[in-house]
Motif scaffolding. Structure first.
Motif, PDB file in Angstrom:
ATOM      1  N   GLN A 295      13.906 -27.542  26.860  1.00  0.00           N
ATOM      2  CA  GLN A 295      13.733 -25.860  27.338  1.00  0.00           C
ATOM      3  C   GLN A 295      15.030 -25.934  28.397  1.00  0.00           C
ATOM      4  O   GLN A 295      15.478 -24.767  28.382  1.00  0.00           O
ATOM      5  CB  GLN A 295      12.319 -25.762  28.445  1.00  0.00           C
ATOM      6  CG  GLN A 295      11.047 -25.781  27.475  1.00  0.00           C
ATOM      7  CD  GLN A 295      11.157 -24.618  26.501  1.00  0.00           C
ATOM      8  OE1 GLN A 295      12.126 -23.558  26.614  1.00  0.00           O
ATOM      9  NE2 GLN A 295      10.360 -24.606  25.434  1.00  0.00           N
ATOM     10  N   GLY A 296      15.226 -27.100  29.006  1.00  0.00           N
ATOM     11  CA  GLY A 296      16.515 -26.860  29.967  1.00  0.00           C
ATOM     12  C   GLY A 296      17.912 -26.504  29.439  1.00  0.00           C
ATOM     13  O   GLY A 296      18.912 -26.258  29.984  1.00  0.00           O
ATOM     14  N   ASP A 297      17.855 -26.723  28.077  1.00  0.00           N
ATOM     15  CA  ASP A 297      18.987 -26.198  27.391  1.00  0.00           C
ATOM     16  C   ASP A 297      19.512 -24.763  27.010  1.00  0.00           C
ATOM     17  O   ASP A 297      20.543 -24.419  26.692  1.00  0.00           O
ATOM     18  CB  ASP A 297      19.330 -26.834  25.737  1.00  0.00           C
ATOM     19  CG  ASP A 297      19.025 -28.448  25.855  1.00  0.00           C
ATOM     20  OD1 ASP A 297      19.792 -29.128  26.734  1.00  0.00           O
ATOM     21  OD2 ASP A 297      18.314 -29.035  24.980  1.00  0.00           O
ATOM     22  N   PHE A 298      18.425 -23.988  27.354  1.00  0.00           N
ATOM     23  CA  PHE A 298      18.646 -22.573  27.104  1.00  0.00           C
ATOM     24  C   PHE A 298      19.754 -21.921  27.606  1.00  0.00           C
ATOM     25  O   PHE A 298      20.495 -21.292  26.830  1.00  0.00           O
ATOM     26  CB  PHE A 298      17.288 -21.704  27.816  1.00  0.00           C
ATOM     27  CG  PHE A 298      17.419 -20.279  27.771  1.00  0.00           C
ATOM     28  CD1 PHE A 298      17.497 -19.633  26.602  1.00  0.00           C
ATOM     29  CD2 PHE A 298      17.957 -19.409  29.034  1.00  0.00           C
ATOM     30  CE1 PHE A 298      17.740 -18.288  26.485  1.00  0.00           C
ATOM     31  CE2 PHE A 298      18.016 -18.113  28.984  1.00  0.00           C
ATOM     32  CZ  PHE A 298      17.938 -17.615  27.606  1.00  0.00           C
ATOM     33  N   ARG A 299      20.368 -22.092  29.017  1.00  0.00           N
ATOM     34  CA  ARG A 299      21.395 -21.438  29.372  1.00  0.00           C
ATOM     35  C   ARG A 299      22.752 -21.808  28.738  1.00  0.00           C
ATOM     36  O   ARG A 299      23.347 -21.024  28.049  1.00  0.00           O
ATOM     37  CB  ARG A 299      21.830 -21.502  30.768  1.00  0.00           C
ATOM     38  CG  ARG A 299      20.607 -21.075  31.709  1.00  0.00           C
ATOM     39  CD  ARG A 299      20.942 -21.123  33.173  1.00  0.00           C
ATOM     40  NE  ARG A 299      19.889 -20.582  33.929  1.00  0.00           N
ATOM     41  CZ  ARG A 299      19.698 -19.434  34.275  1.00  0.00           C
ATOM     42  NH1 ARG A 299      20.498 -18.618  33.652  1.00  0.00           N
ATOM     43  NH2 ARG A 299      18.541 -18.772  34.956  1.00  0.00           N
ATOM     44  N   ALA A 300      22.905 -22.958  28.231  1.00  0.00           N
ATOM     45  CA  ALA A 300      24.192 -23.641  27.625  1.00  0.00           C
ATOM     46  C   ALA A 300      23.972 -23.030  26.334  1.00  0.00           C
ATOM     47  O   ALA A 300      25.019 -22.660  25.546  1.00  0.00           O
ATOM     48  CB  ALA A 300      24.047 -25.020  27.481  1.00  0.00           C
ATOM     49  N   TRP A 301      22.688 -23.187  25.641  1.00  0.00           N
ATOM     50  CA  TRP A 301      22.630 -22.748  24.108  1.00  0.00           C
ATOM     51  C   TRP A 301      22.992 -21.367  23.847  1.00  0.00           C
ATOM     52  O   TRP A 301      23.723 -20.596  23.018  1.00  0.00           O
ATOM     53  CB  TRP A 301      21.247 -22.914  23.740  1.00  0.00           C
ATOM     54  CG  TRP A 301      20.826 -22.654  22.220  1.00  0.00           C
ATOM     55  CD1 TRP A 301      21.065 -23.400  21.079  1.00  0.00           C
ATOM     56  CD2 TRP A 301      20.400 -21.528  21.790  1.00  0.00           C
ATOM     57  NE1 TRP A 301      20.738 -22.849  20.166  1.00  0.00           N
ATOM     58  CE2 TRP A 301      20.229 -21.640  20.230  1.00  0.00           C
ATOM     59  CE3 TRP A 301      19.786 -20.423  22.386  1.00  0.00           C
ATOM     60  CZ2 TRP A 301      19.600 -20.500  19.774  1.00  0.00           C
ATOM     61  CZ3 TRP A 301      19.424 -19.452  21.602  1.00  0.00           C
ATOM     62  CH2 TRP A 301      19.431 -19.400  20.076  1.00  0.00           C
ATOM     63  N   THR A 302      22.333 -20.368  24.799  1.00  0.00           N
ATOM     64  CA  THR A 302      22.625 -18.849  24.688  1.00  0.00           C
ATOM     65  C   THR A 302      23.762 -18.427  24.968  1.00  0.00           C
ATOM     66  O   THR A 302      24.338 -17.501  24.435  1.00  0.00           O
ATOM     67  CB  THR A 302      21.603 -18.146  25.534  1.00  0.00           C
ATOM     68  OG1 THR A 302      21.242 -16.798  25.084  1.00  0.00           O
ATOM     69  CG2 THR A 302      21.679 -18.264  26.941  1.00  0.00           C
ATOM     70  N   ARG A 303      24.318 -19.232  26.007  1.00  0.00           N
ATOM     71  CA  ARG A 303      25.930 -18.707  26.289  1.00  0.00           C
ATOM     72  C   ARG A 303      26.814 -19.159  25.314  1.00  0.00           C
ATOM     73  O   ARG A 303      27.710 -18.278  24.811  1.00  0.00           O
ATOM     74  CB  ARG A 303      26.360 -19.554  27.423  1.00  0.00           C
ATOM     75  CG  ARG A 303      27.836 -19.111  28.105  1.00  0.00           C
ATOM     76  CD  ARG A 303      28.214 -20.143  29.377  1.00  0.00           C
ATOM     77  NE  ARG A 303      27.860 -21.255  29.355  1.00  0.00           N
ATOM     78  CZ  ARG A 303      26.755 -21.800  30.174  1.00  0.00           C
ATOM     79  NH1 ARG A 303      26.068 -20.984  30.790  1.00  0.00           N
ATOM     80  NH2 ARG A 303      26.734 -22.857  30.302  1.00  0.00           N
ATOM     81  N   LEU A 304      26.558 -20.462  24.550  1.00  0.00           N
ATOM     82  CA  LEU A 304      27.699 -20.458  23.443  1.00  0.00           C
ATOM     83  C   LEU A 304      27.047 -19.879  22.141  1.00  0.00           C
ATOM     84  O   LEU A 304      28.239 -19.468  21.512  1.00  0.00           O
ATOM     85  CB  LEU A 304      27.149 -22.132  23.019  1.00  0.00           C
ATOM     86  CG  LEU A 304      28.248 -22.702  22.133  1.00  0.00           C
ATOM     87  CD1 LEU A 304      29.594 -22.836  22.387  1.00  0.00           C
ATOM     88  CD2 LEU A 304      27.799 -24.252  21.573  1.00  0.00           C
TER      89      LEU A 304
END
Length: 200
Positions: free
Chosen positions: A30-39
């Motif tokens: 779940q903690g990957d959300f910000r990096a994932w959605t930005r990329l």
């Protein structure tokens, strides 16, 4: 008793980490959300020609939460190993590669699919990722055959697969619905070395 013990022993580990000096592949959290959605957001125009139609909610946190939950379920069931690709130098998310459609029994096969953030494309990162997952598939998952399919116009993907030792097998007509249209694909495969896994 024997059957339940077999199920326990055959369960996959809680997580997967595959790495070399420069790259790390692991299951999404779940903690990957910000990096994932930005990329994904900044790479949208770059990725859309090669992917299914993006839904309006695809980049939302709730959609990512569902994606992670689905990934955990598929991994626990032994159906797929969905991995995110990171740089070990700065922990930046670079893209993703999924080992999916895992088939046991007589088939012992899977299919891989991948995506790369636009700013990181063409720098050898996905080639390195494929180079890491192939030994994992043959040795850890004990599979015999890896398949991959790409649109003929995706010359970058064709070169990547050929460089990774995949051989072209044929042409799949109207194979997947990509960007709203059924598209033909080229089928590639790579087979385990002769001393690899045998049928179980």
């Amino acid at each position: 008793m024997a059957r339940s013990m077999f199920r326990f022993l055959s369960r996959p580990p809680e997580t997967v980490t595959i790495a070399d000096a420069d790259h790390l592949l692991r299951l999404p959290v779940q903690g990957d959300f910000r990096a994932w959605t930005r990329l994904r957001a900044e790479s949208r125009a770059f990725l859309e020609p090669w992917e299914p139609v993006w839904r309006a909610e695809d980049l939302t946190e709730s959609a990512f939460r569902d994606r992670v939950a689905r990934s955990e379920q598929e991994f626990s069931a032994g159906q797929a190993v969905p991995l995110l690709l990171f740089s070990r130098h700065d922990n930046a998310l670079l893209g993703g590669i999924t080992i999916g459609h895992i088939r046991r029994g007589a088939a012992l096969s899977c299919m891989i699919g991948y995506w790369m953030g636009e700013r990181y494309a063409g720098k050898g990162h996905m080639s390195a990722a494929v180079g890491l997952v192939v030994p994992y598939i043959f040795s850890v998952l004990q599979l015999h055959r890896i398949e991959a399919a790409c649109i003929p116009e995706n010359e970058r993907s064709v070169r990547l697969l050929e460089k990774a030792g995949f051989e072209q097998e044929g042409y799949l007509r109207k194979y997947l619905k990509i960007n709203g249209q059924w598209r033909d694909h080229i089928l590639f495969s790579r087979i385990a070395p002769p001393d690899g896994p045998t049928e179980v």
